[in-house]
Enzyme design. Structure first.
Site, PDB file in Angstrom:
ATOM      1  N   HIS A   1      28.855 -49.383  28.464  1.00 20.33           N
ATOM      2  CA  HIS A   1      27.930 -50.221  29.238  1.00 20.33           C
ATOM      3  C   HIS A   1      28.398 -50.229  30.690  1.00 20.33           C
ATOM      4  O   HIS A   1      28.231 -51.224  31.394  1.00 20.33           O
ATOM      5  CB  HIS A   1      27.921 -51.637  28.652  1.00 20.33           C
ATOM      6  CG  HIS A   1      26.712 -52.460  29.011  1.00 20.33           C
ATOM      7  ND1 HIS A   1      25.434 -51.956  29.049  1.00 20.33           N
ATOM      8  CD2 HIS A   1      26.586 -53.781  29.342  1.00 20.33           C
ATOM      9  CE1 HIS A   1      24.586 -52.908  29.373  1.00 20.33           C
ATOM     10  NE2 HIS A   1      25.258 -54.031  29.567  1.00 20.33           N
TER      11      HIS A   1
ATOM     12  N   HIS B   1      24.042 -59.906  22.686  1.00 22.88           N
ATOM     13  CA  HIS B   1      25.260 -59.854  23.477  1.00 22.88           C
ATOM     14  C   HIS B   1      26.393 -60.520  22.705  1.00 22.88           C
ATOM     15  O   HIS B   1      26.219 -61.643  22.213  1.00 22.88           O
ATOM     16  CB  HIS B   1      25.057 -60.550  24.837  1.00 22.88           C
ATOM     17  CG  HIS B   1      23.996 -59.908  25.675  1.00 22.88           C
ATOM     18  ND1 HIS B   1      22.653 -60.096  25.428  1.00 22.88           N
ATOM     19  CD2 HIS B   1      24.079 -59.057  26.733  1.00 22.88           C
ATOM     20  CE1 HIS B   1      21.946 -59.394  26.315  1.00 22.88           C
ATOM     21  NE2 HIS B   1      22.790 -58.760  27.118  1.00 22.88           N
TER      22      HIS B   1
ATOM     23  N   ASP C   1      25.834 -56.026  23.668  1.00 26.11           N
ATOM     24  CA  ASP C   1      26.257 -55.637  25.015  1.00 26.11           C
ATOM     25  C   ASP C   1      27.333 -56.566  25.571  1.00 26.11           C
ATOM     26  O   ASP C   1      27.486 -57.715  25.123  1.00 26.11           O
ATOM     27  CB  ASP C   1      25.056 -55.687  25.975  1.00 26.11           C
ATOM     28  CG  ASP C   1      24.063 -54.574  25.757  1.00 26.11           C
ATOM     29  OD1 ASP C   1      24.207 -53.831  24.759  1.00 26.11           O
ATOM     30  OD2 ASP C   1      23.130 -54.454  26.569  1.00 26.11           O
TER      31      ASP C   1
END
Length: 314
Positions: free
Chosen positions: A161, A252, A102
């Site tokens: 996202h 991430h 992400d």
């Protein structure tokens, strides 16, 4: 013994030899063949009380070859991250997982996105990146657009996202639609490809807007907490302890410590026979059709409506 009797004895010897070796016919067929031979001889010349002794020690029997033993392994692992294939040629679903990342691409202080891509490329693996539109277009426009383009060129899956990592729980339906539209368009402008998945920031939406979201919402069942610990060993340990077939792992790609962990995680998963695929491929292999407005935490328990997820993701 006359000539015909000798021929009969020889016929019996070969019939017995073939039957003992198991190469020509069954015992019943051998007995029948011998009986027919003896009957034919009797019709030509009456031979009363013929007894034949066959010295089997002098008979050389053909060697037999044992059938190859079945493999002890029900499946075999293939190198390069191509996965574990069962004996029937089908993918072993207990060894198929999806790594997801992400928030990227990189910030000005990191080079983690490309380091992660380097590892995935080296091992021939796939992953899914949930990209922030503003990160791709605004933060480092030249470098990050190139990173997103590289993700696409390597066959990675790219979902949105949102554009600005907005908390969708606090937005109206129109504002949610704008965040999603801008975020997806930023990706399409770079890759030319259609966006088909999204991950809501913080893993949540509001109940009032969930049904109007035009994408399947991909969550996770393995939360590495990489954003919190910033510790490569902790990220590695959580992943290896919790991962199982059908898992979706949350990380991430905006932190160098996550890239450090991925450099350990990927080769270890490959060593253990895992296949690393995109989210869409994971669900395809499990026979699940992803539907807009639904949450999906893993491929094992998919197919049901899930209430808004109270997650710790960022």
């Amino acid at each position: 013994m006359n000539f015909l009797s000798k021929l009969t004895a020889i016929g019996l010897a070969f019939s017995l030899a073939a039957g003992l070796a198991g190469c020509q016919s069954s015992n019943a067929e051998t007995t029948s063949s011998a009986a027919d031979t003896t009957s034919a001889a009797a019709s030509s010349e009456s031979i009363p009380d013929l007894e034949v002794t066959i010295p089997l020690d002098d008979v050389t029997l053909p060697e037999t070859t044992a059938a190859p033993a079945e493999s002890e392994n029900a499946s075999e692992s293939t190198a390069g991250g191509e996965g574990t294939t069962a004996a029937n040629g089908e993918v072993d679903l207990s060894k198929v997982v999806a790594l997801t990342f992400d928030d990227g691409p990189d910030t000005k202080d990191t080079s983690s996105s490309n380091r992660i891509l380097d590892v995935l490329e080296q091992y021939g693996c796939k992953a899914t990146f949930f990209v922030q539109g503003q990160a791709a277009q605004d933060w480092l426009p030249e470098r990050n657009k190139a990173t997103v383009k590289r993700e696409a060129d390597l066959g990675m899956e790219i979902g949105t996202h949102t554009y600005s990592h907005a908390d969708l729980r606090k937005l109206s339906a129109d504002e949610v639609a704008e965040e999603l539209s801008k975020g997806a368009q930023a990706i399409t402008d770079i890759t030319g490809g259609e966006v088909t998945l999204m991950r809501p920031p913080y893993g949540e939406t509001s109940a009032s807007t969930q049904s109007s979201i035009p994408y399947p919402m991909i969550l996770w069942d393995v939360d590495t907490l990489d954003w919190q610990s910033k510790d490569p060993q902790s990220i590695y340990d959580i992943t290896m302890d919790q991962i199982q077939g059908g898992s979706i792992v949350l990380m991430h790609d905006t932190m160098n410590t996550t890239a450090d962990a991925v450099e350990m995680i990927v080769p270890k998963l490959i060593e253990e026979g895992y296949q690393l695929v995109t989210v869409s491929e994971l669900f395809r292999l499990y026979g699940v059709d992803l539907e807009p407005g639904y949450y999906y935490c893993n491929a094992r328990e998919a197919g049901t409506t899930v209430s808004p997820f109270s997650g710790s993701g960022q």
